[in-house]
Scaffold this motif. Structure first.
Motif, PDB file in Angstrom:
ATOM      1  N   ALA A 144       0.839  -1.249  -0.282  1.00  0.00           N
ATOM      2  CA  ALA A 144       0.142  -0.064  -0.014  1.00  0.00           C
ATOM      3  C   ALA A 144       0.813   1.227  -0.045  1.00  0.00           C
ATOM      4  CB  ALA A 144      -0.895  -0.031   1.343  1.00  0.00           C
ATOM      5  N   LEU A 145       1.967   1.222   0.743  1.00  0.00           N
ATOM      6  CA  LEU A 145       2.933   2.348   0.877  1.00  0.00           C
ATOM      7  C   LEU A 145       3.404   2.580  -0.495  1.00  0.00           C
ATOM      8  CD1 LEU A 145       4.497   4.268   2.638  1.00  0.00           C
ATOM      9  CD2 LEU A 145       6.166   2.454   2.784  1.00  0.00           C
ATOM     10  N   VAL A 146       3.853   1.536  -1.285  1.00  0.00           N
ATOM     11  CA  VAL A 146       4.684   1.604  -2.632  1.00  0.00           C
ATOM     12  C   VAL A 146       3.534   2.217  -3.481  1.00  0.00           C
ATOM     13  CG1 VAL A 146       5.821   0.387  -4.435  1.00  0.00           C
ATOM     14  CG2 VAL A 146       6.419  -0.140  -2.281  1.00  0.00           C
ATOM     15  N   PHE A 147       2.318   1.591  -3.486  1.00  0.00           N
ATOM     16  CA  PHE A 147       1.191   2.147  -4.259  1.00  0.00           C
ATOM     17  C   PHE A 147       0.826   3.453  -4.350  1.00  0.00           C
ATOM     18  CE2 PHE A 147      -3.089   2.163  -6.010  1.00  0.00           C
ATOM     19  CZ  PHE A 147      -3.183   1.749  -7.235  1.00  0.00           C
ATOM     20  N   ALA A 148       0.559   3.986  -2.979  1.00  0.00           N
ATOM     21  CA  ALA A 148      -0.079   5.400  -2.748  1.00  0.00           C
ATOM     22  C   ALA A 148       1.294   6.363  -3.186  1.00  0.00           C
ATOM     23  CB  ALA A 148       0.082   5.349  -1.274  1.00  0.00           C
ATOM     24  N   PHE A 149       2.764   5.848  -3.004  1.00  0.00           N
ATOM     25  CA  PHE A 149       3.916   6.757  -3.466  1.00  0.00           C
ATOM     26  C   PHE A 149       4.015   6.742  -4.951  1.00  0.00           C
ATOM     27  CE2 PHE A 149       8.511   7.516  -3.563  1.00  0.00           C
ATOM     28  CZ  PHE A 149       8.399   8.866  -3.104  1.00  0.00           C
ATOM     29  N   ALA A 150       3.765   5.592  -5.519  1.00  0.00           N
ATOM     30  CA  ALA A 150       3.682   5.637  -6.884  1.00  0.00           C
ATOM     31  C   ALA A 150       2.658   6.533  -7.585  1.00  0.00           C
ATOM     32  CB  ALA A 150       3.434   4.104  -7.543  1.00  0.00           C
ATOM     33  N   LEU A 151       1.412   6.485  -6.962  1.00  0.00           N
ATOM     34  CA  LEU A 151       0.544   7.270  -7.733  1.00  0.00           C
ATOM     35  C   LEU A 151       0.734   8.689  -7.381  1.00  0.00           C
ATOM     36  CD1 LEU A 151      -2.924   5.583  -6.528  1.00  0.00           C
ATOM     37  CD2 LEU A 151      -2.198   5.867  -8.699  1.00  0.00           C
ATOM     38  N   TRP A 152       1.326   9.076  -6.342  1.00  0.00           N
ATOM     39  CA  TRP A 152       1.688  10.515  -6.039  1.00  0.00           C
ATOM     40  C   TRP A 152       3.031  10.836  -7.071  1.00  0.00           C
ATOM     41  CZ3 TRP A 152       6.483  12.633  -4.521  1.00  0.00           C
ATOM     42  CH2 TRP A 152       6.273  14.102  -4.212  1.00  0.00           C
ATOM     43  N   MET A 153       3.867  10.006  -7.174  1.00  0.00           N
ATOM     44  CA  MET A 153       4.858  10.478  -8.237  1.00  0.00           C
ATOM     45  C   MET A 153       4.524  10.576  -9.378  1.00  0.00           C
ATOM     46  SD  MET A 153       7.745  10.548  -6.544  1.00  0.00           S
ATOM     47  CE  MET A 153       8.928  10.223  -7.965  1.00  0.00           C
ATOM     48  N   ASP A 154       3.320  10.016  -9.879  1.00  0.00           N
ATOM     49  CA  ASP A 154       2.574   9.795 -11.083  1.00  0.00           C
ATOM     50  C   ASP A 154       1.823  11.069 -11.422  1.00  0.00           C
ATOM     51  OD1 ASP A 154       1.681   8.764 -13.772  1.00  0.00           O
ATOM     52  OD2 ASP A 154      -0.218   9.108 -12.822  1.00  0.00           O
ATOM     53  N   ARG A 155       1.230  11.681 -10.303  1.00  0.00           N
ATOM     54  CA  ARG A 155       0.555  12.900 -10.387  1.00  0.00           C
ATOM     55  C   ARG A 155       1.527  14.027 -10.198  1.00  0.00           C
ATOM     56  NH1 ARG A 155      -2.837  12.145  -5.827  1.00  0.00           N
ATOM     57  NH2 ARG A 155      -4.009  10.658  -7.270  1.00  0.00           N
ATOM     58  N   ALA A 156       2.486  14.111  -9.490  1.00  0.00           N
ATOM     59  CA  ALA A 156       3.268  15.200  -9.069  1.00  0.00           C
ATOM     60  C   ALA A 156       4.461  15.268 -10.461  1.00  0.00           C
ATOM     61  CB  ALA A 156       3.975  15.035  -7.695  1.00  0.00           C
ATOM     62  N   TYR A 157       4.991  14.219 -10.888  1.00  0.00           N
ATOM     63  CA  TYR A 157       6.132  14.361 -11.689  1.00  0.00           C
ATOM     64  C   TYR A 157       6.014  13.593 -13.257  1.00  0.00           C
ATOM     65  CZ  TYR A 157       8.782  15.771  -7.684  1.00  0.00           C
ATOM     66  OH  TYR A 157       9.114  16.202  -6.508  1.00  0.00           O
ATOM     67  N   ASP A 158       5.570  12.563 -13.079  1.00  0.00           N
ATOM     68  CA  ASP A 158       5.136  11.902 -14.481  1.00  0.00           C
ATOM     69  C   ASP A 158       4.370  12.421 -15.480  1.00  0.00           C
ATOM     70  OD1 ASP A 158       6.313   9.919 -16.062  1.00  0.00           O
ATOM     71  OD2 ASP A 158       4.631   8.652 -15.708  1.00  0.00           O
ATOM     72  N   ALA A 159       2.884  12.545 -14.747  1.00  0.00           N
ATOM     73  CA  ALA A 159       2.208  13.170 -15.765  1.00  0.00           C
ATOM     74  C   ALA A 159       2.434  14.809 -16.363  1.00  0.00           C
ATOM     75  CB  ALA A 159       0.606  13.254 -15.127  1.00  0.00           C
ATOM     76  N   PRO A 160       2.954  15.519 -15.432  1.00  0.00           N
ATOM     77  CA  PRO A 160       3.394  16.730 -15.809  1.00  0.00           C
ATOM     78  C   PRO A 160       4.638  16.716 -17.061  1.00  0.00           C
ATOM     79  CG  PRO A 160       3.186  16.977 -13.561  1.00  0.00           C
ATOM     80  CD  PRO A 160       3.001  15.503 -13.845  1.00  0.00           C
ATOM     81  N   VAL A 161       5.465  15.600 -16.644  1.00  0.00           N
ATOM     82  CA  VAL A 161       6.601  15.898 -17.625  1.00  0.00           C
ATOM     83  C   VAL A 161       5.983  15.118 -18.983  1.00  0.00           C
ATOM     84  CG1 VAL A 161       8.726  14.418 -18.100  1.00  0.00           C
ATOM     85  CG2 VAL A 161       8.445  15.687 -16.227  1.00  0.00           C
ATOM     86  N   ARG A 162       5.418  14.086 -18.822  1.00  0.00           N
ATOM     87  CA  ARG A 162       4.537  13.763 -20.115  1.00  0.00           C
ATOM     88  C   ARG A 162       3.640  14.768 -21.037  1.00  0.00           C
ATOM     89  NH1 ARG A 162       2.798   9.148 -16.979  1.00  0.00           N
ATOM     90  NH2 ARG A 162       0.495   9.903 -17.201  1.00  0.00           N
ATOM     91  N   ARG A 163       3.015  15.740 -20.133  1.00  0.00           N
ATOM     92  CA  ARG A 163       2.304  16.695 -20.759  1.00  0.00           C
ATOM     93  C   ARG A 163       3.282  17.740 -21.507  1.00  0.00           C
ATOM     94  NH1 ARG A 163      -0.970  16.353 -16.385  1.00  0.00           N
ATOM     95  NH2 ARG A 163       0.008  17.857 -15.111  1.00  0.00           N
ATOM     96  N   TRP A 164       4.440  18.026 -20.785  1.00  0.00           N
ATOM     97  CA  TRP A 164       5.236  19.002 -21.185  1.00  0.00           C
ATOM     98  C   TRP A 164       6.041  18.362 -22.413  1.00  0.00           C
ATOM     99  CZ3 TRP A 164      10.703  19.018 -21.824  1.00  0.00           C
ATOM    100  CH2 TRP A 164      11.353  20.133 -22.251  1.00  0.00           C
ATOM    101  N   LEU A 165       6.388  17.050 -22.434  1.00  0.00           N
ATOM    102  CA  LEU A 165       7.099  16.454 -23.592  1.00  0.00           C
ATOM    103  C   LEU A 165       6.334  16.358 -24.749  1.00  0.00           C
ATOM    104  CD1 LEU A 165       9.332  13.839 -21.883  1.00  0.00           C
ATOM    105  CD2 LEU A 165      10.086  15.816 -23.010  1.00  0.00           C
ATOM    106  N   SER A 166       4.806  15.863 -24.595  1.00  0.00           N
ATOM    107  CA  SER A 166       3.800  16.136 -25.650  1.00  0.00           C
ATOM    108  C   SER A 166       3.777  17.000 -26.344  1.00  0.00           C
ATOM    109  CB  SER A 166       2.504  15.429 -25.146  1.00  0.00           C
ATOM    110  OG  SER A 166       2.868  13.929 -24.597  1.00  0.00           O
ATOM    111  N   ALA A 167       3.538  18.199 -25.546  1.00  0.00           N
ATOM    112  CA  ALA A 167       3.322  19.452 -26.260  1.00  0.00           C
ATOM    113  C   ALA A 167       4.441  19.878 -27.065  1.00  0.00           C
ATOM    114  CB  ALA A 167       2.995  20.642 -24.861  1.00  0.00           C
TER     115      ALA A 167
END
Length: 185
Positions: A144-167
């Motif tokens: 649960a700790l790993v899953f919660a941290f992974a979701l947070w990392m996706d929201r805080a870092y991975d998704a914004p970087v993907r949006r920036w790179l895609s743009a």
């Protein structure tokens, strides 16, 4: 196959001293994923297994109570046949909220699981309750700790970087920021 014959399992490659075992494992899985995606994109994979069946099959693959040679053979078949088959048959089912969350967390879980387990083992080894003494509840707590941290990392870092790179890619702009280009030249 070589890894299974040599070690009796496919559990290798996470430690730096075993990177030469891990590189072929990752390359195989990556390029098999590319092949599966291309077949699906071309319309050659048309079956769509429901999410609950995909999840049930994954649980069966991961929870098989086998040991020794049977475990090694099972793990090899899982990596080469069962898991790619589940992925291929699950592609056309659409994206529900549970599948979406699992997908968002999957890369983070993959990357964070080993260091988190090592960290938790080291952190709890000097306490009256080391991780290995916590059994199934401890395992679920770490998961649960790993899953919660992974979701947070996706929201805080991975998704914004993907949006920036895609743009940047869609606009035809260079992907490398301007200040980095000056440093590199």
């Amino acid at each position: 196959v070589t890894l299974t014959l040599h070690r009796g399992n496919i559990d290798a490659g996470a430690a730096i001293r075993e990177v030469w075992w891990g590189a072929p494992r990752v390359a195989f899985a990556f390029f098999l994923g590319v092949v599966i995606h291309r077949l699906w994109a071309e319309g050659r994979l048309k079956l769509a297994m429901p999410f609950w069946l995909s999840a049930a099959l994954l649980l069966i693959v991961f929870a098989a109570p086998l040991h020794g040679t049977a475990r090694a053979v099972w793990d090899l078949l899982a990596a080469i046949v069962f898991l790619p088959g589940i992925v291929a048959l699950s592609l056309g089912q659409g994206e529900g909220p549970v599948a979406s969350r699992l997908g968002a967390a999957s890369y983070g879980v993959y990357v964070l699981q080993a260091p988190t387990i090592v960290l938790v083992i080291k952190a709890t080894s000097h306490t009256p309750f080391p991780l290995w003494s916590l059994g199934v509840p401890g395992t679920f707590a770490v998961a649960a700790l790993v899953f919660a941290f992974a979701l947070w990392m996706d929201r805080a870092y991975d998704a914004p970087v993907r949006r920036w790179l895609s743009a940047r890619v869609m606009a035809g702009a260079p992907v490398v920021p301007a200040n980095t280009q000056r440093i590199a030249s």
